[in-house]
Scaffold this motif. Structure first.
Motif, PDB file in Angstrom:
ATOM      1  N   LEU A 117     -30.141 -15.901  -3.090  1.00 28.08           N
ATOM      2  CA  LEU A 117     -29.725 -15.560  -1.725  1.00 28.08           C
ATOM      3  C   LEU A 117     -28.199 -15.545  -1.695  1.00 28.08           C
ATOM      4  CD1 LEU A 117     -32.165 -17.759   0.432  1.00 28.08           C
ATOM      5  CD2 LEU A 117     -32.446 -15.390  -0.303  1.00 28.08           C
ATOM      6  N   LEU A 118     -27.616 -14.358  -1.766  1.00 33.24           N
ATOM      7  CA  LEU A 118     -26.157 -14.226  -1.829  1.00 33.24           C
ATOM      8  C   LEU A 118     -25.530 -14.649  -0.501  1.00 33.24           C
ATOM      9  CD1 LEU A 118     -25.892 -10.776  -3.654  1.00 33.24           C
ATOM     10  CD2 LEU A 118     -25.835 -13.080  -4.644  1.00 33.24           C
ATOM     11  N   GLY A 119     -24.707 -15.679  -0.573  1.00 37.51           N
ATOM     12  CA  GLY A 119     -24.076 -16.177   0.643  1.00 37.51           C
ATOM     13  C   GLY A 119     -24.857 -17.296   1.308  1.00 37.51           C
ATOM     14  N   GLY A 120     -25.928 -17.754   0.675  1.00 40.05           N
ATOM     15  CA  GLY A 120     -26.700 -18.862   1.221  1.00 40.05           C
ATOM     16  C   GLY A 120     -27.283 -18.566   2.584  1.00 40.05           C
ATOM     17  N   ALA A 121     -26.886 -19.343   3.580  1.00 38.02           N
ATOM     18  CA  ALA A 121     -27.440 -19.205   4.937  1.00 38.02           C
ATOM     19  C   ALA A 121     -27.170 -17.819   5.527  1.00 38.02           C
ATOM     20  CB  ALA A 121     -26.867 -20.286   5.844  1.00 38.02           C
ATOM     21  N   LYS A 122     -26.076 -17.167   5.107  1.00 36.60           N
ATOM     22  CA  LYS A 122     -25.775 -15.825   5.618  1.00 36.60           C
ATOM     23  C   LYS A 122     -26.883 -14.835   5.271  1.00 36.60           C
ATOM     24  CE  LYS A 122     -20.761 -15.388   6.139  1.00 36.60           C
ATOM     25  NZ  LYS A 122     -19.574 -14.625   5.686  1.00 36.60           N
ATOM     26  N   ALA A 123     -27.527 -15.032   4.125  1.00 36.70           N
ATOM     27  CA  ALA A 123     -28.567 -14.110   3.677  1.00 36.70           C
ATOM     28  C   ALA A 123     -29.786 -14.136   4.593  1.00 36.70           C
ATOM     29  CB  ALA A 123     -28.973 -14.443   2.247  1.00 36.70           C
ATOM     30  N   VAL A 124     -29.969 -15.245   5.313  1.00 36.24           N
ATOM     31  CA  VAL A 124     -31.115 -15.349   6.229  1.00 36.24           C
ATOM     32  C   VAL A 124     -30.987 -14.343   7.370  1.00 36.24           C
ATOM     33  CG1 VAL A 124     -32.328 -16.894   7.829  1.00 36.24           C
ATOM     34  CG2 VAL A 124     -31.475 -17.775   5.642  1.00 36.24           C
ATOM     35  N   LYS A 125     -29.752 -14.035   7.758  1.00 35.62           N
ATOM     36  CA  LYS A 125     -29.523 -13.107   8.867  1.00 35.62           C
ATOM     37  C   LYS A 125     -29.109 -11.716   8.409  1.00 35.62           C
ATOM     38  CE  LYS A 125     -28.340 -16.713  12.214  1.00 35.62           C
ATOM     39  NZ  LYS A 125     -27.334 -17.221  13.184  1.00 35.62           N
ATOM     40  N   GLU A 126     -28.864 -11.566   7.110  1.00 43.66           N
ATOM     41  CA  GLU A 126     -28.414 -10.270   6.594  1.00 43.66           C
ATOM     42  C   GLU A 126     -29.335  -9.792   5.476  1.00 43.66           C
ATOM     43  OE1 GLU A 126     -24.260  -9.977   5.685  1.00 43.66           O
ATOM     44  OE2 GLU A 126     -23.690 -11.406   7.265  1.00 43.66           O
ATOM     45  N   PRO A 127     -30.360  -9.017   5.809  1.00 41.43           N
ATOM     46  CA  PRO A 127     -31.274  -8.495   4.788  1.00 41.43           C
ATOM     47  C   PRO A 127     -30.567  -7.787   3.642  1.00 41.43           C
ATOM     48  CG  PRO A 127     -32.192  -8.107   6.967  1.00 41.43           C
ATOM     49  CD  PRO A 127     -30.812  -8.674   7.177  1.00 41.43           C
ATOM     50  N   ARG A 128     -29.436  -7.163   3.913  1.00 45.23           N
ATOM     51  CA  ARG A 128     -28.719  -6.433   2.867  1.00 45.23           C
ATOM     52  C   ARG A 128     -28.321  -7.350   1.711  1.00 45.23           C
ATOM     53  NH1 ARG A 128     -22.575  -5.583   5.225  1.00 45.23           N
ATOM     54  NH2 ARG A 128     -22.228  -7.755   5.831  1.00 45.23           N
ATOM     55  N   ARG A 129     -28.039  -8.621   1.981  1.00 43.00           N
ATOM     56  CA  ARG A 129     -27.644  -9.559   0.933  1.00 43.00           C
ATOM     57  C   ARG A 129     -28.822  -9.868   0.002  1.00 43.00           C
ATOM     58  NH1 ARG A 129     -22.940 -12.659   1.628  1.00 43.00           N
ATOM     59  NH2 ARG A 129     -21.696 -12.024   3.426  1.00 43.00           N
ATOM     60  N   VAL A 130     -30.012 -10.014   0.586  1.00 48.16           N
ATOM     61  CA  VAL A 130     -31.204 -10.286  -0.219  1.00 48.16           C
ATOM     62  C   VAL A 130     -31.528  -9.072  -1.087  1.00 48.16           C
ATOM     63  CG1 VAL A 130     -33.596 -11.065  -0.171  1.00 48.16           C
ATOM     64  CG2 VAL A 130     -32.049 -11.744   1.675  1.00 48.16           C
ATOM     65  N   ALA A 131     -31.500  -7.880  -0.458  1.00 47.65           N
ATOM     66  CA  ALA A 131     -31.805  -6.651  -1.193  1.00 47.65           C
ATOM     67  C   ALA A 131     -30.810  -6.426  -2.331  1.00 47.65           C
ATOM     68  CB  ALA A 131     -31.792  -5.466  -0.230  1.00 47.65           C
ATOM     69  N   LEU A 132     -29.536  -6.700  -2.073  1.00 51.77           N
ATOM     70  CA  LEU A 132     -28.514  -6.485  -3.100  1.00 51.77           C
ATOM     71  C   LEU A 132     -28.751  -7.412  -4.292  1.00 51.77           C
ATOM     72  CD1 LEU A 132     -25.927  -4.887  -3.736  1.00 51.77           C
ATOM     73  CD2 LEU A 132     -24.618  -6.766  -2.703  1.00 51.77           C
TER      74      LEU A 132
END
Length: 605
Positions: A405-420
């Protein structure tokens, strides 16, 4: 009602043993009962001014309130569990204004309708859904919308989705308003984001910039309580929020608890529970513990349950995650009361135990726990779990492969981080030169930084979450890159499902791990989004099927927030008609406290 002094007529009835109102607790009338008060905000002075307080006859106040609503005003209206923010649901500008003021850009609003005739003009309603709407609990029921009927602008009431949450009046005040107005009302909880529902004028003042007027009454709200939310899937009731009308409620366990137990629940959609003998009492929905106010409200709910049931715990059960506010409160209680014992319960085990407790299941089950996050026994973030378990313990027999999860907690609200992150797993540094919806959601410098985070594991915790997999798919298909409310990606994917599409994508299942990367690789070149979304749902069903195949002798239990997704749950119940889901408690974290209580016996066997 003890604050209302009875008039002579009521006192006479209350004191006469021959009268049917003898010692009737809720006695009250126009002379001595609760009174309405309407206060209108003066635009120039920004203060609240009294229009009138007329106990014997409420008609002038109701008339004035209806006039304000028809003019497009937003009102704070006091109910039995808290205040609603209300406006004319057919007035597009009023609904937009409410969204802007409450800073709620896309999350759907619930709509209160006068009667079933009005409800059926707005939505397709089955017999079971009608029974829920008209039940004494009066929950919000999620229904298939008919679109713009009665002038209701669905695109601003419930943007981007075809479902609408309807409910019927449940207080005399609601009935008076809707009888006079004769049109649907947006009715959403009056609360600051991440705070509990407002129950007093003092707490409501925080929203003074949102509403134009207040329709108040002088009966105190002792315990705040949100509206309950339910839906029907394959003829089964699914509770999404268990609150007004349904709570508090008791569950009879299939065994005796060895100690009086306080269960602290989770951090999101929190509830608490007390357990004694073979009974568990679960609190109403409390909400997310993301602010000082919400934690104080959480602690008040604990105190209320302990007071009502004259209860003092001997044992506290809490989640494994040390940073959950519920865990912190548990530790505080342990520090204050040295006689208490505390035990931690793994999050997904609690999910499955909650269903077992509700259904009175005593043997082993095969549990599928799909959600957003929960701390696992290995210190990683679980969320795509297959467990064989009973009340004595559990074995993790399968799970989704870990991804970062790129960015930790930020990834929970930003699907783009998980996909990347998943793209990096597939293609490594080549992703930096790719052109797809996910990479285009970042600048070139952001992509390079993200690659370094992925490569070195900086602020990139490992997760096996199916909830995050939903997010990744939504990003890769260009559906949602940054979420504006929890669960938005899953709701948008629901809308794109096409029942006529067949087939699923490949995935690898080895050594108890499901690798979703082949699925994502096959999905990327898909030209038609609805085909990709539909096959994604079918692939999830196949993942469950392939792991369950080795344990098919056991009952199949489904729990976790992902099973709030109507499409996925429908497909699984069609594939596995005997699958067991919770009906009286939510599959989300609202049922965790029940499962934590049921876990107590493993520590005293």
């Amino acid at each position: 009602m003890k604050f209302f002094e009875m008039c002579e007529a009521c006192e006479a009835e209350y004191s006469n043993p021959l009268d049917r109102r003898y010692h009737a607790q809720p006695i009250g009338c126009h002379q001595c009962g609760p009174a309405l008060e309407l206060k209108i905000q003066n635009e120039k002075l920004k203060i609240m001014q009294r229009v009138g307080r007329i106990p014997p006859n409420t008609t002038p106040i109701i008339d004035e309130t209806v006039k304000l609503l028809l003019e497009g005003n937003i009102l704070a209206v006091k109910g039995v569990g808290g205040y609603h923010l209300m406006c004319d649901a057919t007035n597009e500008e009023a609904v937009k204004r409410l969204r802007e003021r409450k800073r709620r850009p896309t999350k759907p609003f619930a709509v209160m309708v006068k009667d079933m005739r009005m409800a059926k003009e707005l939505a397709e309603i089955s017999e079971m859904e009608e029974d829920l709407l008209t039940s004494k609990e009066r929950p919000i029921v999620l229904l298939q919308s008919k679109g713009r009927h009665m002038g209701l602008p669905l695109r601003v009431v419930a943007p981007n989705i075809s479902r609408i949450g309807l409910f019927l009046p449940y207080t005399p005040l609601h009935l008076l308003l809707l009888e006079k107005l004769d049109r649907p009302l947006v009715a959403t909880s009056a609360n600051v984001t991440d705070e509990p529902i407002c129950t007093t004028r003092e707490s409501l003042e925080k929203l003074s910039g949102v509403y134009d007027s207040v329709l108040d009454h002088d009966r105190i709200i002792v315990n705040g309580c949100d509206d309950s939310v339910v839906m029907v899937v394959n003829g089964q009731r699914v509770m999404l929020r268990r609150a007004r009308g349904y709570a508090p409620a008791s569950v009879t366990l299939p065994f005796q608890l060895p100690k009086r137990t306080l269960a602290m629940g989770a951090n999101q959609k929190s509830t608490v529970a007390i357990g004694f003998d073979d009974q568990v009492i679960l609190s109403p929905h409390i909400g997310d513990l993301d602010s000082i106010g919400s934690v104080a409200y959480y602690q008040k709910n604990i105190e209320t349950l302990e007071r009502i049931y004259d209860f003092s715990p001997e044992v506290i059960m809490h989640d494994k995650h040390p940073n959950y506010e519920s865990t912190k409160v548990a530790k505080q209680l342990f520090t204050l009361h040295s006689s208490l014992f505390t035990y931690e319960v793994q999050h997904h085990y609690a999910h499955i135990l909650g269903v077992m407790a509700e259904k009175g299941i005593t043997g082993k089950v095969f549990g599928v726990a799909f959600d957003g996050t929960g701390l696992g026994d290995d210190g990683k973030l679980w969320g795509g779990e297959f467990l064989v378990c009973d009340y004595e313990g559990y074995e993790r027999v399968g799970h989704l492969s870990y991804f970062k999860l790129l960015g930790g907690a930020k990834a929970v609200k930003e699907p783009r981080r998980v996909a990347l992150s998943l793209l990096f797993d597939l293609y490594g540094e080549d992703v930096l030169t790719m052109h797809n919806p996910t990479t285009q959601a970042f600048s070139p410098s952001e992509l390079k930084t993200a690659y370094l985070m992925w490569q070195k594991g900086l602020n990139a915790p490992l997760s096996s979450s199916v909830g995050r997999l939903f997010d990744a798919v939504a990003s890769l298909l260009g559906i949602c890159q940054v979420m504006r409310f929890e669960g938005e990606s899953g709701m948008l994917l629901e809308e794109l499902y096409d029942g006529s599409v067949k087939g699923s994508y490949p995935f690898v299942y080895e050594n108890g791990m499901i690798d979703p990367l082949p699925m994502l690789e096959a999905m990327l070149p898909e030209q038609k989004i609805s085909v990709a979304v539909s096959r994604f749902f079918h692939t999830l069903v196949e993942m469950v099927a392939v792991v369950y195949k080795d344990h098919a002798a056991l009952p199949l239990v489904l729990s976790g927030g992902v099973f709030q997704n109507r499409v996925l749950l429908t497909l699984l119940l069609e594939r596995f008609p005997d699958a067991i889901i919770p009906h009286d408690f939510p599959p989300n974290d609202g049922g965790i406290a029940l499962g934590q209580t049921a876990a107590l016996n493993r520590y005293f066997l």
